[in-house]
Enzyme design. Structure first.
Site, PDB file in Angstrom:
ATOM      1  N   ASP A   1     -19.706  48.478 -21.169  1.00  8.75           N
ATOM      2  CA  ASP A   1     -20.929  49.253 -21.376  1.00  8.75           C
ATOM      3  C   ASP A   1     -21.384  50.058 -20.162  1.00  8.75           C
ATOM      4  O   ASP A   1     -21.066  49.715 -19.022  1.00  8.75           O
ATOM      5  CB  ASP A   1     -22.082  48.300 -21.733  1.00  8.75           C
ATOM      6  CG  ASP A   1     -21.944  47.698 -23.128  1.00  8.75           C
ATOM      7  OD1 ASP A   1     -20.869  47.817 -23.724  1.00  8.75           O
ATOM      8  OD2 ASP A   1     -22.929  47.110 -23.604  1.00  8.75           O
TER       9      ASP A   1
ATOM     10  N   HIS B   1     -19.624  45.130 -18.360  1.00  9.77           N
ATOM     11  CA  HIS B   1     -20.177  46.396 -17.858  1.00  9.77           C
ATOM     12  C   HIS B   1     -19.222  47.024 -16.845  1.00  9.77           C
ATOM     13  O   HIS B   1     -19.107  46.516 -15.723  1.00  9.77           O
ATOM     14  CB  HIS B   1     -21.548  46.153 -17.226  1.00  9.77           C
ATOM     15  CG  HIS B   1     -22.567  45.669 -18.211  1.00  9.77           C
ATOM     16  ND1 HIS B   1     -22.685  44.342 -18.579  1.00  9.77           N
ATOM     17  CD2 HIS B   1     -23.495  46.348 -18.938  1.00  9.77           C
ATOM     18  CE1 HIS B   1     -23.651  44.224 -19.482  1.00  9.77           C
ATOM     19  NE2 HIS B   1     -24.163  45.419 -19.721  1.00  9.77           N
TER      20      HIS B   1
HETATM   21 ZN   LIG Z   1     -26.265  48.920 -21.493  1.00 11.34          ZN
END
Ligand SMILES: [Zn+2]
Length: 271
Positions: free
Chosen positions: A83, A227
């Site tokens: 992400d 992430h």
């Molecule tokens: Zn996010």
């Protein structure tokens, strides 16, 4: 692949953040599109332009579970999601994925995709999936419905330009989903993707810990949150990918994991 495909709102062990309002699953009316998820595959044809849901006309290219896609009814599949990028270092991560013959799903932030268009194109060229993670990562519960629509539409438009297909997958910033977000994504023909494995890598910036958590929690059909904007997580990816493979997992994209019957407006925590 349909095995285990389930809407788990309210029942997932790994609950979304406390402020999420995901509760009763909406009943999916006849808006389910066999072509919907296929548009995310590299060979998928573009569907509608930015905006309303794509009609189920079968024009969205081959199904997600086509002959060249891994068959998750037979394989031990997991979907690694990444992400908030892309960032310049995401290119190196794509190289790693190519080397490992693994695929991931990138939930990109529109403004970052605009800065790094070549990386987004490369994601898709390599067989990865790209989803919409809003334009600039606002807290959806604090903004108007109009703003949510704008955030999704602006990012959809850019991603369609870059990849040839309007994204079907949406991950709300912070995983925060309320009734408005569900209704909006449903009307746009988009599927909400949460996760069942959370290494909490945004907080614990420790590659070893993040790797350990993912390898410990990963199960067949897990959707794993991570992430790629975090340097510590990027450091961990090689070990995560190799560790998952060593445990017999095939790393697939979310469309490959969910198959063609994923429903717009529904939340998926795993395949
Ligand atoms: Zn996010």
């Amino acid at each position: 692949m349909l095995m285990g495909l389930a809407l788990l709102a309210g029942t997932a062990q790994q609950a979304p953040p406390p402020s999420a309002l995901a509760s009763a699953p909406a009943v999916a009316p006849g808006r389910i599109q066999a072509s919907g998820l296929a548009v995310l595959l590299p060979s998928g044809a573009a569907t509608s332009s930015d905006g309303a849901a794509t009609p189920s006309d079968g024009s969205g290219g081959p199904p997600a579970s086509g002959p060249e896609s891994p068959d998750c009814s037979k394989l031990k599949c997991v979907a690694l999601t990444m992400d908030d990028g892309p960032v310049p270092q995401t290119a190196k991560l794509l190289k790693l994925l190519r080397k490992e013959h693994a695929h991931a799903t990138f939930f990109v932030v529109g403004m970052n995709a605009k800065r790094h268009p070549a990386i987004v194109r490369q994601m898709v060229a390599d067989g990865n999936a790209v989803g919409n993670h809003s334009w600039d990562h606002p807290q959806f519960w604090k903004v108007s419905k109009k703003k949510i629509r704008q955030e999704l539409a602006r990012t959809d438009k850019l991603l369609k330009k870059l990849t040839g297909s309007r994204p079907v997958l949406v991950r709300a910033p912070f995983g925060e989903v309320d009734a408005r977000v569900r209704a909006i994504t449903k009307s746009r023909g988009q599927v909400l993707v949460q996760w069942s494995v959370d290494p909490v890598d945004w907080r614990d910036r420790n590659p070893k810990l993040v790797t350990k958590r993912i390898l410990k929690q990963a199960r067949r059909n897990s959707i794993i949150l991570s992430h790629d904007i975090r340097p510590t997580t990027r450091k961990a990816y090689a070990g995560i990918i190799r560790g998952l493979k060593a445990r017999g997992f095939t790393l697939v994209t979310v469309p490959e994991l969910l198959g063609v019957h994923a429903k717009p407006g529904h939340l998926y925590f795993h395949g």
